[in-house]
Design a protein around this motif. Structure first.
Motif, mmCIF file in Angstrom:
data_model
loop_
_atom_site.group_PDB
_atom_site.id
_atom_site.type_symbol
_atom_site.label_atom_id
_atom_site.label_comp_id
_atom_site.label_asym_id
_atom_site.label_seq_id
_atom_site.Cartn_x
_atom_site.Cartn_y
_atom_site.Cartn_z
ATOM 1 N N ILE A 251 0.878 -1.180 0.000
ATOM 2 C CA ILE A 251 0.000 0.000 0.000
ATOM 3 C C ILE A 251 0.913 1.227 0.000
ATOM 4 C CG2 ILE A 251 -1.778 1.289 1.247
ATOM 5 C CD1 ILE A 251 -2.744 -1.429 0.235
ATOM 6 N N ALA A 302 -2.357 -0.966 -4.145
ATOM 7 C CA ALA A 302 -3.146 0.268 -4.318
ATOM 8 C C ALA A 302 -2.351 1.450 -3.804
ATOM 9 C CB ALA A 302 -4.462 0.164 -3.568
ATOM 10 N N LEU A 304 -2.727 5.427 -2.024
ATOM 11 C CA LEU A 304 -3.609 6.342 -1.296
ATOM 12 C C LEU A 304 -2.920 7.702 -1.252
ATOM 13 C CD1 LEU A 304 -5.976 7.115 0.648
ATOM 14 C CD2 LEU A 304 -4.472 6.383 2.519
ATOM 15 N N ASN A 328 -6.625 5.800 -4.383
ATOM 16 C CA ASN A 328 -7.608 6.399 -3.483
ATOM 17 C C ASN A 328 -7.156 7.775 -3.026
ATOM 18 O OD1 ASN A 328 -9.176 4.141 -3.702
ATOM 19 N ND2 ASN A 328 -8.433 3.206 -1.787
ATOM 20 N N THR A 350 -8.015 1.045 2.352
ATOM 21 C CA THR A 350 -7.320 0.782 1.084
ATOM 22 C C THR A 350 -6.776 -0.639 1.079
ATOM 23 O OG1 THR A 350 -6.712 3.121 0.975
ATOM 24 C CG2 THR A 350 -5.497 1.626 -0.461
ATOM 25 N N ASP A 351 -6.251 -1.041 2.224
ATOM 26 C CA ASP A 351 -5.691 -2.400 2.349
ATOM 27 C C ASP A 351 -6.769 -3.468 2.156
ATOM 28 O OD1 ASP A 351 -3.457 -4.175 3.000
ATOM 29 O OD2 ASP A 351 -4.600 -4.608 4.828
ATOM 30 N N GLN A 355 -12.251 1.124 -2.798
ATOM 31 C CA GLN A 355 -11.826 2.199 -3.705
ATOM 32 C C GLN A 355 -12.624 3.451 -3.370
ATOM 33 O OE1 GLN A 355 -11.605 1.157 -7.882
ATOM 34 N NE2 GLN A 355 -11.145 -0.969 -7.379
#
Lengths: 373, 185, 300
Positions: A251, A302, A304, A328, A350-351, A355
């Motif tokens: 992440i 992802a 953030l 995100n 997010t983890d 979304q």
């Protein structure tokens, strides 16, 4: 190595600028950059420098333009609404290929906004400091030490590429004190000569003209594209970012300036819970450190982005990620600084594969464009 | 060493920011990471002033103290505003001359000393703030008297050298103060 | 042997100006160039030309030149002068530039006593953009943006720049001249030279306002436009010196020495008066004694 001292971000930046050989400051009062101008007003007369309180931001940036045209190392500082007023002069600096340091200690906006910290001038700084094709170098400090360090870096790169450079700080960094080690001082005599400057030719050279007007379209296009080629080189060579705990991270949090400090605390919190989060902290916002983000794409589940705005830098992250993984966004705006706990929660979401683009609204999180919630 | 998230609050003019600076400087002398962040607002005089100071062993993330483990309150509005934010097990010190309260919370260490009165009585007018810092040192051991004395030397403006000694006296006064009437839990 | 009576100033480049036929810009630019040349300041001079017909001036002068944003020339000139204090800095500005969009910069550079020289072309119209109403357009004057004539009820009154600036302590010289005749051109040249000399002496802000024509946008021939200037502009914008700090200082000095002389005379007159009064007192005393003696005698 000099002894560490405790200084406010605004004052450390001012002292660092003086130590970088800057002897010309033109400004206009505005909160929360006041201490910077006050420091200059106190120091400049004692070292043979110029502190001039202009009649307006517009006049101040044009005095900067004149001083830069005459070849000296010069700066101004302001906060968001004042930077809007400087936009005209910044465009002229760009058009005339003049270096200068512009400090924006950002506050809440739009309009008169507020006086608390903000990062909502990201777009203005990286996209539109005035009309026309063109950029300024943008540095985003996140500590008082960096307020100090980036002053001389911004001057040096501005001179090297003959373009304005901006330090995009915020009220938090400007007002806070941290230990700082001040750089060694250089004098204006130590600075490289500027053979293009309009400072009187003394009948020893052809006359110089500092100008951004090209009435023949072909000449203007050639001049702008010449500058674009310089920008391409800068984008390739001058990207800067700090990576924190990214080696094993899946992440990737992206945050700059004050928001990066909060993100760092949040990452520490979630790592205690076993989430492998890391931080990319852009130091140059223009050129954007795309390579640092692209390099992490293979390992990222992802991204953030955390900002003190409604989501501006997130667009640069999305441009780089190009849809390959979710990007995100979580932010606060208007002068409110997010808590590490809030950011930690956004990392946890997010983890979990959620979304979102989220902003707090009247004690509830609401979705903005960019993703369902 | 322990990390501290300190909130100092009071009226503008009580030396809240200066007291915070002395604490911050002691951290620098002790070789710790630290930050000092003032609240800043449109009021120049008489408004509320507060100041966040963080002392830690690793780089400080948010310099904004929202959940203090130490609160120094020099007026009633500040006490009322921040007392609920103090973490359980935290330390609260108030200037009893200005804040006449007994604590409503029993999960904190509380000390009320008449700092403004003490300052007046000892010819240290205006140094209630530093008396409270001395008291904080006694209660928590966040630094040493030696470091704080150096911090005072670093913090007092060069234009007021005579204030160094007064500040040191105030530190000691707060550090050594014992009051049977003190409402300590 | 032939004698050179007139030649192109070395401060001008070979570039042909882009001004319209009959325009007075060329005359003024030449006078500025000649002045700088005569004072041997070419190597030390930096000119600032902002937006308007004046903007291309950077192509016409052979001293260092800086082009400025609309109205900002006094701020840009301030930046230059504060960076190279030993240089000579002049701005060359039109009426829209100086008195409309740049009025704040003008007034503040003036009140700071910024040691620069402003050459101000007042032709009562925006030239480069094609003839719009200027801050100095006359009441009733027809322009592209005052097609029914400037209506002072809605568009306000023209600004008299020299009169306005003359109230500021930082101004060393504010003089209005024109270039409609050889005699006036010579007077204008003297004014411009005085302004640069004052700058050399570090006396403060100097401004020479030149009442000029714009035959193209006024829609007249060059000679007709001079007639119009004399009939309409000069009554509204009277020529003359509105502020001359050096002359005032000289006058004051001479007045002060006159006053000293007067004071001395008065002092001497006063001491004379005192003497007279003393005499009179003495006489009165004598008279009193005499009267008393007489009374005593009478009583006796």
């Amino acid at each position: 190595m000099s002894e560490k001292v405790l200084m406010k971000g605004n004052e450390a930046l001012a002292e660092a600028a003086i130590r970088a050989g800057c002897r010309h400051f033109f400004g206009y009062p505005i909160t929360p950059q006041t201490e910077l101008a006050a420091y200059m007003a106190k120091r400049m007369p004692k070292i043979g420098g110029v502190y001039l309180q202009a009649e307006s931001e517009v006049a101040a940036i044009n005095m900067v333009y004149g001083a830069s045209a005459a070849g000296v190392r010069v700066m101004t500082s302001s906060s968001s609404p004042g930077i809007s007023l400087k936009a005209e002069g910044i465009s002229y600096l760009i058009g005339a290929d003049l270096p200068a340091l512009i400090v924006n200690v950002q506050r809440g906006a739009p309009g008169l906004g507020g006086i608390q910290p903000s990062q909502a001038d990201y777009w203005m700084a990286t996209r539109a400091n005035g009309h026309g094709d063109g950029h300024v170098l943008v540095f985003a400090p996140s500590t008082v030490q960096e307020m100090c360090d980036y002053a001389s870096l911004a001057f040096a790169l501005g001179d090297k590429y003959r373009m304005p450079a901006m330090i995009l700080a915020d009220g938090l960094l400007g007002q806070m004190m941290e230990p700082v080690e001040l750089p060694e001082a250089i004098t204006p005599e130590d600075l490289p000569l500027k053979p293009w400057a309009a400072c009187g030719h003394k009948n020893r050279r052809e006359h110089n003209t500092v100008n951004s007007l090209f009435l023949v379209a072909q000449e203007l296009e050639d001049s702008v594209i010449e500058r674009e080629q310089r920008y391409a080189k800068i984008k390739a060579e001058e990207q800067r970012a700090e990576l924190v705990l990214t080696d094993d991270a899946d992440i990737i949090v992206v945050a700059f300036g004050a928001a990066a400090r909060i993100a760092r605390s949040a990452i520490k919190l979630v790592r205690e819970q076993g989430i492998k989060a890391g931080l990319v902290r852009p130091i140059t916002l223009w050129p954007y450190p795309k390579d640092s983000i692209a390099n992490l794409l293979p390992q990222a589940k992802a991204f953030l982005t955390v900002e003190l705005s409604c989501g501006q830098m997130v667009e640069d992250v999305r441009l780089t990620v190009n849809g390959k993984v979710p990007v995100n966004f979580f932010g606060h705006t208007g002068g409110i600084v997010p808590t590490p706990a809030e950011v930690a929660e956004a990392i946890r979401m997010t983890d979990k594969g959620e979304q979102f683009s989220l902003l707090p609204y009247k004690s509830k999180l609401i979705a903005t464009e960019g993703g369902p919630k | 060493m322990q990390n501290y998230n300190i909130m100092l609050a009071g009226f503008g003019g009580q030396g809240i920011l200066f007291a915070g600076k002395v604490i911050a400087y002691s951290g620098l002398i002790d070789g710790r990471e630290l930050s000092w962040l003032p609240s800043y607002g449109p009021e120049m005089r008489g408004g509320t002033a507060n100041c966040s100071v963080c002392l830690a062993d690793e780089p400080i993330g948010s310099p904004l103290v929202l959940a203090p483990d130490i609160l120094i309150a020099m007026n009633l509005p500040s006490y009322e505003r921040f007392i609920g934010d103090v973490v359980s097990g935290g330390t609260v010190i108030v200037d009893r001359t200005m804040v006449d309260v007994c604590p409503t919370r029993h999960d904190i260490q509380f000390s009320a000393l008449p700092a403004t009165q003490l300052a007046e009585d000892n010819g240290l007018k205006g140094l209630a703030n530093i008396i409270l810092v001395g008291r904080l040192l006694r209660m928590t051991g966040f630094s040493t008297l030696e470091s704080l004395n150096i911090a005072v030397e670093k913090s007092v403006p060069a234009s007021k050298p005579q204030m160094v000694e007064f500040n040191k006296q105030a530190l000691t006064l707060g550090y050594e103060f014992l009051d049977p009437k003190e409402c300590e839990l | 042997m032939s004698e050179v009576l007139f030649k192109r100033s070395s401060l001008l480049t070979d570039k042909i100006t882009n001004y319209c036929p009959g325009c007075t810009h060329g005359i003024v630019q030449r006078m500025v160039a000649e002045t700088i040349e005569e004072l041997q300041l070419g190597g030390d001079t930096i000119g600032v030309c902002p937006v308007g017909c004046s903007v291309c001036a950077y192509d016409f002068y052979s001293c260092d030149m800086v082009q400025a944003a609309h109205g900002r020339a006094p701020a840009v000139a301030t930046g230059i002068k504060r960076s190279v204090p030993e240089s000579i800095v002049f701005t060359y500005q039109g009426d829209g530039d100086l008195a409309s969009i740049g009025m704040a910069e003008t007034i503040h550079a003036a009140t700071r006593g910024e040691n620069i020289t402003v050459i101000f072309i007042n032709n009562a119209i925006y030239g480069m953009t094609g003839g719009q109403m200027a801050p100095t357009s006359l009441p009733g004057q027809v322009t592209q943006t005052s097609p029914y004539g400037r209506d002072v009820k809605t568009a306000g009154y023209p600004i008299r720049v020299c009169e306005l600036l003359a109230t500021l302590d930082g101004v060393a010289l504010a003089e209005r001249v024109t270039v409609d005749s050889p005699k006036n051109v010579r007077a204008a040249k003297r004014a411009i030279k005085k302004a640069f000399q004052y700058q050399l002496e570090g006396l403060g802000f100097t401004i020479i306002e030149l009442v000029c024509t714009c035959p193209t946008n006024w829609g007249m021939t060059a000679s007709k436009s001079f007639e119009w200037l004399r009939e309409n502009m000069l009554p509204y914008y009277p020529l003359g010196v509105y502020k001359d700090a050096k002359a005032v200082a000289a006058e004051q000095a001479s007045a002060a020495s006159d006053a000293k002389a007067v004071a001395a005379e008065q002092a001497s007159a006063a001491s004379d008066a005192k003497a007279v009064a003393a005499e009179q007192d003495a006489t009165a005393e004598v008279a009193d004694i005499a009267t008393n003696a007489a009374s005593a005698k009478a009583v006796a």
